[in-house]
Design an enzyme around this catalytic site. Structure first.
Site, PDB file in Angstrom:
ATOM      1  N   SER A   1      77.997  -4.615  60.230  1.00 53.49           N
ATOM      2  CA  SER A   1      76.601  -4.629  60.675  1.00 53.49           C
ATOM      3  C   SER A   1      76.072  -6.052  60.555  1.00 53.49           C
ATOM      4  CB  SER A   1      75.745  -3.719  59.793  1.00 53.49           C
ATOM      5  OG  SER A   1      74.370  -3.984  60.011  1.00 53.49           O
TER       6      SER A   1
ATOM      7  N   TYR B   1      73.821  -1.551  51.280  1.00 56.78           N
ATOM      8  CA  TYR B   1      74.384  -1.554  52.649  1.00 56.78           C
ATOM      9  C   TYR B   1      74.872  -2.958  53.018  1.00 56.78           C
ATOM     10  CZ  TYR B   1      74.464  -0.395  57.695  1.00 56.78           C
ATOM     11  OH  TYR B   1      74.820  -0.183  59.004  1.00 56.78           O
TER      12      TYR B   1
ATOM     13  N   LYS C   1      78.664  -3.909  53.901  1.00 57.07           N
ATOM     14  CA  LYS C   1      78.994  -4.413  55.243  1.00 57.07           C
ATOM     15  C   LYS C   1      79.505  -5.854  55.198  1.00 57.07           C
ATOM     16  CE  LYS C   1      78.091  -0.714  57.660  1.00 57.07           C
ATOM     17  NZ  LYS C   1      79.184  -0.013  58.366  1.00 57.07           N
TER      18      LYS C   1
ATOM     19  N   TYR D   1      57.390   0.328  63.943  1.00 59.45           N
ATOM     20  CA  TYR D   1      58.410  -0.498  63.304  1.00 59.45           C
ATOM     21  C   TYR D   1      59.421  -0.985  64.345  1.00 59.45           C
ATOM     22  CZ  TYR D   1      62.153  -2.025  60.238  1.00 59.45           C
ATOM     23  OH  TYR D   1      63.115  -2.782  59.624  1.00 59.45           O
TER      24      TYR D   1
HETATM   25  P1  NAP Z   1      75.107   8.085  62.322  1.00 63.64           P
HETATM   26  O1  NAP Z   1      74.569   8.410  63.664  1.00 63.64           O
HETATM   27  O2  NAP Z   1      74.307   8.386  61.111  1.00 63.64           O
HETATM   28  O3  NAP Z   1      76.559   8.776  62.178  1.00 63.64           O
HETATM   29  C1  NAP Z   1      77.293   8.580  61.004  1.00 63.64           C
HETATM   30  C2  NAP Z   1      78.698   9.142  61.187  1.00 63.64           C
HETATM   31  O4  NAP Z   1      79.425   8.872  59.990  1.00 63.64           O
HETATM   32  C3  NAP Z   1      78.695  10.643  61.384  1.00 63.64           C
HETATM   33  O5  NAP Z   1      79.739  10.975  62.266  1.00 63.64           O
HETATM   34  C4  NAP Z   1      79.004  11.166  59.974  1.00 63.64           C
HETATM   35  O6  NAP Z   1      79.665  12.429  59.965  1.00 63.64           O
HETATM   36  C5  NAP Z   1      79.965  10.105  59.490  1.00 63.64           C
HETATM   37  N1  NAP Z   1      80.071  10.071  58.033  1.00 63.64           N
HETATM   38  C6  NAP Z   1      79.069   9.925  57.122  1.00 63.64           C
HETATM   39  N2  NAP Z   1      79.584   9.983  55.874  1.00 63.64           N
HETATM   40  C7  NAP Z   1      80.918  10.169  56.024  1.00 63.64           C
HETATM   41  C8  NAP Z   1      81.982  10.336  55.101  1.00 63.64           C
HETATM   42  N3  NAP Z   1      81.803  10.317  53.784  1.00 63.64           N
HETATM   43  N4  NAP Z   1      83.239  10.541  55.587  1.00 63.64           N
HETATM   44  C9  NAP Z   1      83.455  10.587  56.928  1.00 63.64           C
HETATM   45  N5  NAP Z   1      82.492  10.438  57.843  1.00 63.64           N
HETATM   46  C10 NAP Z   1      81.233  10.243  57.393  1.00 63.64           C
HETATM   47  O7  NAP Z   1      75.441   6.517  62.225  1.00 63.64           O
HETATM   48  P2  NAP Z   1      75.608   5.435  63.395  1.00 63.64           P
HETATM   49  O8  NAP Z   1      74.311   4.803  63.628  1.00 63.64           O
HETATM   50  O9  NAP Z   1      76.376   6.001  64.496  1.00 63.64           O
HETATM   51  O10 NAP Z   1      76.491   4.349  62.607  1.00 63.64           O
HETATM   52  C11 NAP Z   1      77.905   4.277  62.771  1.00 63.64           C
HETATM   53  C12 NAP Z   1      78.391   2.995  62.101  1.00 63.64           C
HETATM   54  O11 NAP Z   1      77.746   1.878  62.704  1.00 63.64           O
HETATM   55  C13 NAP Z   1      78.054   2.931  60.609  1.00 63.64           C
HETATM   56  O12 NAP Z   1      79.093   2.299  59.918  1.00 63.64           O
HETATM   57  C14 NAP Z   1      76.806   2.066  60.574  1.00 63.64           C
HETATM   58  O13 NAP Z   1      76.645   1.432  59.348  1.00 63.64           O
HETATM   59  C15 NAP Z   1      77.118   1.107  61.704  1.00 63.64           C
HETATM   60  N6  NAP Z   1      75.923   0.458  62.239  1.00 63.64           N
HETATM   61  C16 NAP Z   1      74.955   1.187  62.857  1.00 63.64           C
HETATM   62  C17 NAP Z   1      73.820   0.532  63.361  1.00 63.64           C
HETATM   63  C18 NAP Z   1      72.701   1.256  64.057  1.00 63.64           C
HETATM   64  O14 NAP Z   1      71.682   0.609  64.367  1.00 63.64           O
HETATM   65  N7  NAP Z   1      72.825   2.544  64.344  1.00 63.64           N
HETATM   66  C19 NAP Z   1      73.709  -0.852  63.219  1.00 63.64           C
HETATM   67  C20 NAP Z   1      74.724  -1.551  62.593  1.00 63.64           C
HETATM   68  C21 NAP Z   1      75.833  -0.890  62.120  1.00 63.64           C
HETATM   69  P3  NAP Z   1      78.800  13.801  59.860  1.00 63.64           P
HETATM   70  O15 NAP Z   1      78.095  13.931  61.181  1.00 63.64           O
HETATM   71  O16 NAP Z   1      79.821  14.843  59.646  1.00 63.64           O
HETATM   72  O17 NAP Z   1      77.857  13.596  58.715  1.00 63.64           O
END
Ligand code: NAP
Length: 291
Positions: A183, A196, A200, A241
């Site tokens: 991230s 976080y 990251k 926000y």
């Molecule tokens: P999200 O919509 O909250 O989805 C999270 C995913 O991770 C879900 O599939 C969840 O599974 C899974 N997960 C959570 N805990 C887990 C565990 N202990 N073991 C296996 N799977 C697990 O998140 P997202 O926004 O798509 O983010 C995906 C990645 O991108 C993350 O690493 C996040 O830090 C990174 N990221 C996101 C953003 C953003 O703006 N969205 C920005 C920078 C980086 P369940 O559905 O079964 O809970």
């Protein structure tokens, strides 16, 4: 060549709210709940790609994008069985094959079982996308040890456990690719996200270290830093926000999960990425450089 298809913040995310967003994970027997592959018709040279946290958000977009390329996808998830199965159907509808495997990325034994399940279903794993992640945001002075540890366990240790299990397969084959989802917060920090940002930032260091360690075995390791992407992680933020955040993004808007998926596709599959390892690529609308 595809023979046939059936067709069948984070980032700055919860900085304003400082709310917890616990994973929906409820521990069960790892890999005990999984769907089965029903497709044997994808290309013979299709890669097997394991995407952690692919039930929702970025992971789902990555899985579906890879499905469009006719690949075989292992859809890992923590607790959202219905959503994971939906991702599987979406991958199949896009032209790929997929199975869903439940496993907690923070549990090394469950990860080993998940890889065994993937190998049983598809014969191997060629590419690992470490995407699973959570946030548990709060200010440092209020952060409980569990809030710190849960985020480190899933977002950083989980990447290590999956990498270790993957490398056991890849080292023998002397080929493989790993794409880690970090991230922009791991690069520039964010108030309310010390846990976080540390996790990251650790993923970026792990990427470089593993790229060096695995290079003699033909395995590349790269990292993607998304900025502010529309997903469940960012959906809880207020309009106000988001408006403020968008002002700090040179391109003036949130990213789409599909835009992150495009970069992952390149690093995971493209021949042009053969000579790229140890690097971090931002898909952030320019937020890391600022307006
Ligand atoms: P999200 O919509 O909250 O989805 C999270 C995913 O991770 C879900 O599939 C969840 O599974 C899974 N997960 C959570 N805990 C887990 C565990 N202990 N073991 C296996 N799977 C697990 O998140 P997202 O926004 O798509 O983010 C995906 C990645 O991108 C993350 O690493 C996040 O830090 C990174 N990221 C996101 C953003 C953003 O703006 N969205 C920005 C920078 C980086 P369940 O559905 O079964 O809970």
């Amino acid at each position: 060549m595809k023979l046939f298809t059936t067709s069948i913040l984070a980032l700055l995310a919860s900085a304003s709210a400082f709310t917890s967003s616990p994973s929906a994970f409820t521990p069960r027997n790892a890999a005990s709940i999984r769907s089965t592959s029903t497709l044997d018709m994808v290309a013979e040279d299709a890669k097997v790609i394991l995407v952690t946290g692919a039930s929702r958000g970025l992971g789902r977009a990555i899985a579906v994008d890879l499905g469009k390329q006719g690949q075989k996808v292992v859809v890992n998830y923590a607790g959202s069985t219905d959503a994971a199965n939906e991702t599987v159907e979406m991958v199949k509808a896009a032209g790929g094959d997929a199975i869903a495997v439940q496993a907690n990325c923070a549990d090394a034994d469950e990860i080993k079982e998940m890889f065994a399940t993937a190998v049983e279903a598809f014969g191997t794993v060629d590419v690992l996308v470490n995407n699973a992640g959570i946030t548990k945001d709060t200010l440092v002075m209020r952060m409980k040890p569990a809030q710190w540890q849960d985020v480190i366990d899933i977002n950083l240790s989980g990447v290590f456990y999956c990498t270790q299990a993957f490398f056991k397969l890849a080292a023998k084959k002397r080929t493989g690719r790993i794409v880690n989802i970090s991230s922009v917060v791991g690069q520039i920090g964010n108030p309310g996200q010390a846990n976080y940002a540390a996790a990251k930032g650790g993923v970026i260091g792990l990427t470089m270290s593993n790229a060096k360690e695995f290079s003699t075995r033909g395995v590349t390791v790269n990292c993607v830093c998304p900025g502010f992407i529309a997903s469940d992680m960012t959906a809880k933020l207020s309009e106000e926000y988001l408006e403020t955040v968008s002002k700090g993004i040179p391109l003036g808007r949130l990213g789409k999960p599909e835009e992150v998926a495009g970069m992952v596709r390149f690093l995971a599959l493209d021949d042009a990425a053969d000579y790229i390892t140890g690097h971090t690529f931002n898909v952030d609308g320019g937020i890391a450089i600022g307006c």
